[in-house]
Write a protein that holds these residues in place. Sequence first.
Motif, PDB file in Angstrom:
ATOM      1  N   THR A 144     -27.427  28.736 -35.134  1.00  0.00           N
ATOM      2  CA  THR A 144     -26.314  27.888 -34.671  1.00  0.00           C
ATOM      3  C   THR A 144     -26.874  26.477 -34.500  1.00  0.00           C
ATOM      4  O   THR A 144     -27.904  26.058 -33.997  1.00  0.00           O
ATOM      5  CB  THR A 144     -25.799  28.368 -33.284  1.00  0.00           C
ATOM      6  N   ARG A 147     -27.071  22.953 -40.645  1.00  0.00           N
ATOM      7  CA  ARG A 147     -26.271  22.148 -41.411  1.00  0.00           C
ATOM      8  C   ARG A 147     -26.626  22.269 -42.940  1.00  0.00           C
ATOM      9  O   ARG A 147     -27.919  22.276 -43.153  1.00  0.00           O
ATOM     10  CB  ARG A 147     -26.118  20.656 -41.066  1.00  0.00           C
ATOM     11  N   GLN A 186     -16.980  28.918 -46.151  1.00  0.00           N
ATOM     12  CA  GLN A 186     -16.766  28.229 -44.612  1.00  0.00           C
ATOM     13  C   GLN A 186     -16.720  28.999 -43.624  1.00  0.00           C
ATOM     14  O   GLN A 186     -17.110  28.803 -42.342  1.00  0.00           O
ATOM     15  CB  GLN A 186     -15.933  27.079 -44.540  1.00  0.00           C
ATOM     16  N   THR A 190     -19.182  29.032 -40.227  1.00  0.00           N
ATOM     17  CA  THR A 190     -18.483  28.608 -38.935  1.00  0.00           C
ATOM     18  C   THR A 190     -18.670  29.721 -38.002  1.00  0.00           C
ATOM     19  O   THR A 190     -19.019  29.465 -36.886  1.00  0.00           O
ATOM     20  CB  THR A 190     -16.776  28.369 -39.124  1.00  0.00           C
ATOM     21  N   SER A 195     -22.510  24.271 -40.048  1.00  0.00           N
ATOM     22  CA  SER A 195     -21.547  23.258 -40.670  1.00  0.00           C
ATOM     23  C   SER A 195     -21.928  23.052 -42.254  1.00  0.00           C
ATOM     24  O   SER A 195     -23.000  22.958 -42.376  1.00  0.00           O
ATOM     25  CB  SER A 195     -21.516  22.083 -39.867  1.00  0.00           C
ATOM     26  N   VAL A 197     -21.166  20.001 -45.232  1.00  0.00           N
ATOM     27  CA  VAL A 197     -20.699  18.889 -45.436  1.00  0.00           C
ATOM     28  C   VAL A 197     -21.141  18.633 -46.975  1.00  0.00           C
ATOM     29  O   VAL A 197     -22.020  18.800 -47.472  1.00  0.00           O
ATOM     30  CB  VAL A 197     -21.587  17.633 -44.856  1.00  0.00           C
ATOM     31  N   PRO A 250     -16.965  16.866 -38.766  1.00  0.00           N
ATOM     32  CA  PRO A 250     -16.475  18.194 -38.615  1.00  0.00           C
ATOM     33  C   PRO A 250     -16.931  18.942 -40.091  1.00  0.00           C
ATOM     34  O   PRO A 250     -17.134  18.542 -41.271  1.00  0.00           O
ATOM     35  CB  PRO A 250     -15.132  18.080 -38.862  1.00  0.00           C
ATOM     36  N   THR A 251     -17.257  20.390 -39.911  1.00  0.00           N
ATOM     37  CA  THR A 251     -17.490  20.784 -41.116  1.00  0.00           C
ATOM     38  C   THR A 251     -16.515  20.977 -42.375  1.00  0.00           C
ATOM     39  O   THR A 251     -15.175  20.898 -41.945  1.00  0.00           O
ATOM     40  CB  THR A 251     -17.769  22.468 -40.835  1.00  0.00           C
ATOM     41  N   HIS A 253     -16.189  18.343 -44.243  1.00  0.00           N
ATOM     42  CA  HIS A 253     -16.323  16.961 -44.624  1.00  0.00           C
ATOM     43  C   HIS A 253     -16.855  16.728 -45.745  1.00  0.00           C
ATOM     44  O   HIS A 253     -17.674  16.948 -46.168  1.00  0.00           O
ATOM     45  CB  HIS A 253     -16.837  16.323 -43.438  1.00  0.00           C
TER      46      HIS A 253
END
Length: 264
Positions: A144, A147, A186, A190, A195, A197, A250-251, A253
């Motif tokens: 957790t 990215r 996603q 999540t 996340s 990007v 934010p995820t 993006h």
Amino acid sequence: MTEENPAGTPTGEPAGEPTGPLAGKTAIVTGSSRGIGAEVARLLGAAGAGVVVNYRQKAPRANKVVAGIEAAGGRAVAVGADLTAEGGAQALVDAARDTFGGLDILVLNASGGMEADLGEDYAMRLNRDAQVSMLEAAVTAMPTGSRVVFVTSHQAHFIDTVPTMPEYEAVARSKRAGEDALRQRQPELTGRGISLVVVSGDMIEGTVTATLLDRARPGTLDERRSDAGRLYSVEEFAAEVARMVTADVPTGHTEYVGGADHMQ
């Protein structure tokens, strides 16, 4: 410098205690033996991350990137892995775990498709299928707060609404397919607290793709410079990619780097 055996498996341990904002983190940067990927790897290493430097064939280039990171006090290992081949993605994840103890950052930089000798379906195999395979292998090791950063081009990101040159269309469509496939995951990401990007850039001065396009259609780079005002250098664009590793966004993006206003 970390050595490798002929099979591309890292041996030995990088020295030194990590410092910096990414200390204790581990990053995989695909396609990082040269160009944008190599510079992103250098920047993440300078920020304290242990970096898995990925190459397909050019081990000396990757070893040079590793040596540079280590000379600056960072930690890195070079791992040979063809992401379009079975087991390629898993080899990078295994190296991250075995060498640095885990995986927190995945930069999906590897791309291609303009090569003439790798098959008509190579662009889709690399720019879509391999991206998904790499993600699927990586998420099993990512905790957790991790990215994923996917690197693409404006020509690919906007291909459904803005035409690109014929020489690049197959690559653009395969990269857009890769982006779409990643975005479809996603909800799973999540749920895992990971996340995603996307970083989309204009043509970048000095990259292989820009050079090949300018060779296929002389004047392409001059035209893009005129339309966009200027083109980013490899170093400038890599800095934006590296910034997105920790940016408070934010995820899902999308970060546009240079010359995208007329496409949106």
